[in-house]
Design a protein around this motif. Structure first.
Motif, short mmCIF file in Angstrom:
data_model
loop_
_atom_site.label_atom_id
_atom_site.label_comp_id
_atom_site.label_asym_id
_atom_site.label_seq_id
_atom_site.Cartn_x
_atom_site.Cartn_y
_atom_site.Cartn_z
N GLU A 1 0.81 -1.22 0.00
CA GLU A 1 0.00 0.00 0.00
C GLU A 1 0.84 1.28 0.00
O GLU A 1 0.54 2.24 -0.69
CB GLU A 1 -0.96 -0.01 1.19
N ARG A 2 1.91 1.27 0.77
CA ARG A 2 2.75 2.49 0.83
C ARG A 2 3.47 2.72 -0.50
O ARG A 2 3.57 3.86 -0.97
CB ARG A 2 3.74 2.39 1.98
N LEU A 3 3.94 1.66 -1.11
CA LEU A 3 4.56 1.82 -2.42
C LEU A 3 3.53 2.19 -3.47
O LEU A 3 3.83 2.95 -4.40
CB LEU A 3 5.28 0.53 -2.83
N GLY A 4 2.31 1.70 -3.32
CA GLY A 4 1.25 2.10 -4.24
C GLY A 4 0.98 3.59 -4.18
O GLY A 4 0.79 4.25 -5.21
N GLN A 5 1.01 4.13 -2.97
CA GLN A 5 0.83 5.58 -2.81
C GLN A 5 2.02 6.33 -3.40
O GLN A 5 1.86 7.37 -4.04
CB GLN A 5 0.67 5.93 -1.33
N ARG A 6 3.22 5.78 -3.20
CA ARG A 6 4.40 6.43 -3.78
C ARG A 6 4.32 6.46 -5.30
O ARG A 6 4.65 7.46 -5.94
CB ARG A 6 5.68 5.69 -3.36
N ALA A 7 3.88 5.36 -5.89
CA ALA A 7 3.76 5.31 -7.35
C ALA A 7 2.83 6.41 -7.84
O ALA A 7 3.14 7.12 -8.79
CB ALA A 7 3.23 3.94 -7.78
N LEU A 8 1.69 6.55 -7.17
CA LEU A 8 0.73 7.59 -7.56
C LEU A 8 1.35 8.97 -7.40
O LEU A 8 1.20 9.85 -8.26
CB LEU A 8 -0.52 7.45 -6.69
N ASP A 9 2.07 9.19 -6.30
CA ASP A 9 2.70 10.50 -6.06
C ASP A 9 3.77 10.80 -7.10
O ASP A 9 3.87 11.92 -7.61
CB ASP A 9 3.31 10.54 -4.65
N TYR A 10 4.58 9.81 -7.43
CA TYR A 10 5.66 10.03 -8.40
C TYR A 10 5.11 10.28 -9.80
O TYR A 10 5.62 11.13 -10.54
CB TYR A 10 6.62 8.85 -8.41
N ILE A 11 4.08 9.53 -10.18
CA ILE A 11 3.47 9.76 -11.50
C ILE A 11 2.89 11.16 -11.55
O ILE A 11 3.03 11.88 -12.55
CB ILE A 11 2.40 8.70 -11.79
N GLY A 12 2.26 11.59 -10.45
CA GLY A 12 1.76 12.96 -10.38
C GLY A 12 2.89 13.97 -10.49
O GLY A 12 2.74 15.03 -11.11
N GLY A 13 4.03 13.65 -9.89
CA GLY A 13 5.20 14.53 -9.98
C GLY A 13 5.71 14.66 -11.39
O GLY A 13 6.08 15.76 -11.84
N VAL A 14 5.72 13.55 -12.13
CA VAL A 14 6.16 13.61 -13.53
C VAL A 14 5.21 14.49 -14.33
O VAL A 14 5.64 15.31 -15.16
CB VAL A 14 6.24 12.19 -14.14
N ARG A 15 3.92 14.32 -14.10
CA ARG A 15 2.94 15.13 -14.83
C ARG A 15 3.10 16.62 -14.53
O ARG A 15 2.92 17.46 -15.40
CB ARG A 15 1.53 14.67 -14.49
N ARG A 16 3.44 16.92 -13.29
CA ARG A 16 3.64 18.32 -12.90
C ARG A 16 4.91 18.88 -13.51
O ARG A 16 4.92 20.02 -14.01
CB ARG A 16 3.69 18.43 -11.37
N LEU A 17 5.99 18.11 -13.48
CA LEU A 17 7.29 18.61 -13.92
C LEU A 17 7.48 18.55 -15.43
O LEU A 17 8.16 19.40 -16.01
CB LEU A 17 8.41 17.79 -13.24
N GLY B 1 -10.58 3.94 -2.76
CA GLY B 1 -10.98 3.90 -1.36
C GLY B 1 -10.28 2.84 -0.55
O GLY B 1 -10.29 2.84 0.65
N ARG B 2 -9.61 1.87 -1.25
CA ARG B 2 -8.97 0.78 -0.53
C ARG B 2 -7.67 1.23 0.13
O ARG B 2 -7.31 0.75 1.20
CB ARG B 2 -8.71 -0.37 -1.50
N TRP B 3 -6.99 2.16 -0.52
CA TRP B 3 -5.68 2.54 0.04
C TRP B 3 -5.39 4.02 -0.03
O TRP B 3 -4.41 4.48 0.52
CB TRP B 3 -4.57 1.76 -0.65
N LYS B 4 -6.25 4.82 -0.66
CA LYS B 4 -6.01 6.27 -0.75
C LYS B 4 -6.39 6.90 0.58
O LYS B 4 -7.56 7.01 0.92
CB LYS B 4 -6.84 6.87 -1.88
N ASP B 5 -5.43 7.27 1.39
CA ASP B 5 -5.67 7.75 2.74
C ASP B 5 -4.70 8.87 3.05
O ASP B 5 -3.49 8.69 2.95
CB ASP B 5 -5.46 6.58 3.71
N PRO B 6 -5.19 10.08 3.47
CA PRO B 6 -4.28 11.20 3.76
C PRO B 6 -3.23 10.85 4.80
O PRO B 6 -2.07 11.22 4.69
CB PRO B 6 -5.22 12.30 4.25
#
Length: 550
Positions: free
Chosen positions: A497-513, A539-544
Motif C-alpha cells: 500500500e505504501r509503495l502504491g501511494q508512492r507510485a501515484l505520487d511520483y506519477i503525479g510529480g512527472v505530470r507536474r514537472l 478507497g482501498r488505500w487512498k488515505d491522507p
C-alpha cells in the motif's frame, strides 16, 4: 432527507451561536456526522487527518484569513477531495471578494439569511451531481486516468444533464495524461456549441502545452476581450507572455488580474516575483507586502516571502525596512521549516548592501550551512545565495549551492538561469563544468537504480530512487525513473500500500514537472496494469494519513 444521513460534514464558523445554528440546520436536513472548527487553522488540521463529504465555511473568518484564502490553501495543498462539496456561507456583497471566491469555484454560495429548507435544496442539488461523478472520482483516486476518461464517456450517456461537465472532466484527464492533442477537439467542440469561456481557455492551455504560444496568446486575448473578469485567462496569458520572454507584458497582465481580484495570495506572489525580475521594485514591494499581510494567518506561511521582500527593499535602497522584515521573519516564523536559511540569506543581502563585511561573512557561512540541510527551497533563492557568494570571494560556496540547483533543475530555463549567475560573474567556465558534473551525477543515480532492478533486487532499486527523489524532488528524469522503479517493484514483488501511494505520487510529480513527456502514456499504462493485476480499487488505500506517513 435520508440521502444525507451517511454524509460527514465540517462547519467552519468563528461564532459559537452561528455554529450551533448551522449544526441544527444540518440535523434538520438529515445529517448526523457533523464536526466543527472555529477557524481556518483548526479546519486545516482536521482536513489533513480525515476527509469530509460536505464543508460549510463562513466567508468572514476571524484571525486574519477569510474563506476564500482558506479554500485557496485547501486546493493548492490538495487537502480537499474532488468529491467534497464546499459551500461558502456569506452575506458579503463586495465585488472584489465575490470575484475572488467565484474564481476558486466553491460548489455553491449560501447567502445569509437562509432557512434549513434552502440549505437542503442546495445540498441535495449538489449531492445529486456529485453522485453522478463518483465513478470518475474513484478512478482518479487510484490514478486510473484511462478509466476516468471511460467513466466520463459512460456518465455523459447515463446523465445527459451533466454532459458538459463530463466533457470538461474528460478533457482535463487527457491534459493530465499529457495528451493535449486529444483534449483540444473536446474543448473546441464545446466552445463551438455553447461558447463557454472555460472551453476556450482549455483550448488555449492545449496550445500552450504544445509550445504554440502565439496562438495561445491570441486566443486568450480574444477571450478576455469578451469577458474582462475571467481571472484564469489572465493567469494563463501571463504565463504565455513569460514563456515568450515578455516579462513586462506578463507583469501588466497579472496587474490587471490583481486589480480585479486583490485577494489571491499566489497571484500576488507571482506579480511580485515578475515585477522584481523586470526591475519594477515599487510594484514588487507593494505586491509582496500584500502577500505577507494576507498570508500572515495561514497555516502554510512561506518564509521565502520575507526573503523576496528583503531582496526587493535592498534593491530599492531601503535597508531600514529590509532589517524590519528580517526581524519579523525571525520573530513570527521562528522554528518553521527553512526560516533560518531565509533569514541568513536575507541578512547576507542586507549586509552586502550596507558594506558590513564581518556580518556579511557570518551570514553567508550560516546560509551555506543551513542550505546543506534544507529541503523545498526555491532555486531562485539558492541562486541569490550563490550570486552573493561569488561577489564576495566564496567561489567554493557558490559552486556547492549551484551544483545542487543544477542537479535539481526541472527544465532548461532554470538551468539557463543558473549558468547565467556564473556567466555574469565572468565564470562561464565554471558554469559549464558544474552543468556537466550535475548531468553526470543524475545519470549515475538513475543508472544505479536501473542496475539494481536488472539484478532482480527491486527493493534496493526503490530505496535508491526514493533517496534520489528526496535529494532531487524537482528533477523530472529522477522522478520518472523513481516511478518506474516503484512500479516494477510492485509488479514483481506484490502489492504494497505504501509503495502504491508512492507510485501515484511520483506519477503525479512527472505530470507536474514534464506534462508533455512522451513516455507518460506508457508509464500510466504500466500503472493501470498493476492496479488491475492486484484488483486495486478506489478507497482501498487512498488515505491522507497513509500519504503523510510515506
Amino acid at each position: 432527507m435520508n440521502q444525507l444521513k451517511g454524509l460527514t460534514a465540517l462547519i467552519i464558523e468563528p461564532h459559537p451561536g452561528m455554529r450551533a445554528s448551522l449544526h441544527n440546520m444540518l440535523n434538520l436536513c438529515g445529517l448526523v456526522n457533523i464536526e466543527d472548527a472555529a477557524g481556518s487553522s483548526q479546519a486545516i488540521r482536521m482536513l489533513g487527518a480525515k476527509a469530509f463529504d460536505l464543508i460549510l465555511c463562513e466567508y468572514d473568518l476571524e484571525g486574519g484569513q477569510d474563506g476564500q484564502q482558506m479554500l485557496e490553501d485547501l486546493r493548492h495543498h490538495q487537502l480537499m477531495h474532488a468529491s467534497t462539496m464546499f459551500f461558502m456561507v456569506t452575506s458579503e456583497g463586495n465585488l472584489g471578494k465575490v470575484v475572488s471566491a467565484v474564481e476558486l469555484a466553491p460548489t455553491d454560495y449560501i447567502l445569509k439569511p437562509f432557512t434549513a429548507e434552502r440549505m437542503l435544496e442546495r445540498i441535495s442539488r449538489a449531492l445529486a451531481k456529485r453522485n453522478a461523478f463518483i465513478p470518475v472520482y474513484q478512478c482518479i483516486d487510484v490514478g486510473d486516468e484511462r478509466g476516468a476518461i471511460a467513466a466520463c464517456m459512460a456518465g455523459a450517456l447515463s446523465h445527459p444533464r451533466y454532459i458538459t461537465d463530463f466533457l470538461r472532466l474528460r478533457a482535463e484527464r487527457h491534459i493530465v495524461l499529457g495528451e493535449a492533442a486529444e483534449a483540444e477537439p473536446i474543448y473546441a467542440e464545446l466552445y463551438r456549441a455553447k461558447a463557454i469561456g472555460w472551453a476556450r481557455l482549455g483550448q488555449a492551455k492545449t496550445l500552450f502545452m504544445r509550445g504554440r504560444y502565439d496562438e495561445a496568446q491570441s486566443m486568450l486575448e480574444e477571450l478576455l476581450g469578451s469577458n474582462k473578469k475571467f481571472l484564469d485567462a489572465y493567469d494563463w496569458l501571463a504565463r504565455t507572455h513569460e514563456a515568450q520572454g515578455n516579462l513586462p507584458q506578463s507583469q501588466a497582465t497579472l496587474n490587471d488580474a490583481v486589480t480585479l481580484s486583490p485577494h489571491a495570495v499566489r497571484r500576488l506572489r507571482k506579480l511580485g516575483e515578475v515585477a522584481l525580475e523586470t526591475g519594477d521594485v515599487d510594484t514588487a514591494e507593494k505586491a509582496l507586502k500584500l502577500v505577507l499581510s494576507k498570508a500572515k494567518y495561514s497555516e502554510f506561511r512561506d518564509p521565502e516571502d520575507h526573503a523576496r521582500l528583503v531582496r526587493t527593499l535592498v534593491r530599492k535602497g531601503d535597508p531600514v525596512q529590509a532589517a524590519a522584515v528580517i526581524r519579523d521573519l525571525d520573530k513570527s516564523l521562528a522554528g518553521q521549516k527553512n526560516s533560518q536559511l531565509c533569514s541568513a540569506i536575507s541578512s547576507a543581502m542586507l549586509h552586502e548592501y550596507t558594506g558590513n563585511e564581518a556580518r556579511l561573512g557570518q551570514s553567508l557561512e550560516s546560509a551555506l550551512l543551513d542550505c546543506r540541510a534544507s529541503a523545498g527551497v526555491s532555486s531562485d533563492l539558492k541562486m541569490e545565495l550563490a550570486r552573493n557568494c561569488l561577489e564576495n570571494g566564496r567561489e567554493d560556496g557558490a559552486a556547492e549551492v549551484m551544483r545542487e540547483v543544477m542537479r535539481n533543475a526541472p527544465n532548461s530555463v532554470v538551468m539557463g538561469k543558473a549558468m547565467a549567475v556564473f556567466e555574469n560573474a565572468g565564470r562561464a567556465d565554471l558554469a559549464l563544468a558544474l552543468a556537466h558534473e550535475s548531468r553526470q551525477e543524475v545519470a549515475d543515480l538513475v543508472a544505479a537504480g536501473a542496475a539494481r532492478a536488472k539484478e532482480g533486487d527491486y527493493r534496493a532499486a526503490v530505496d535508491l530512487m526514493i533517496a534520489a527523489v528526496t535529494k532531487l524532488p524537482d528533477n523530472p528524469q529522477v522522478v520518472f525513473n523513481a516511478a518506474v522503479a516503484v512500479l516494477k517493484c510492485l509488479e514483481h514483488t506484490g502489492w504494497d500500500e505504501r509503495l502504491g501511494q508512492r507510485a501515484l505520487d511520483y506519477i503525479g510529480g512527472v505530470r507536474r514537472l514534464d506534462p508533455v513527456n512522451p513516455k507518460l502514456p506508457a508509464l500510466s499504462g504500466l500503472h493501470q496494469q498493476i492496479l488491475k493485476k492486484y484488483d486495486i480499487r478506489a478507497g482501498r488505500w487512498k488515505d491522507p494519513a497513509l500519504s503523510a506517513a510515506t
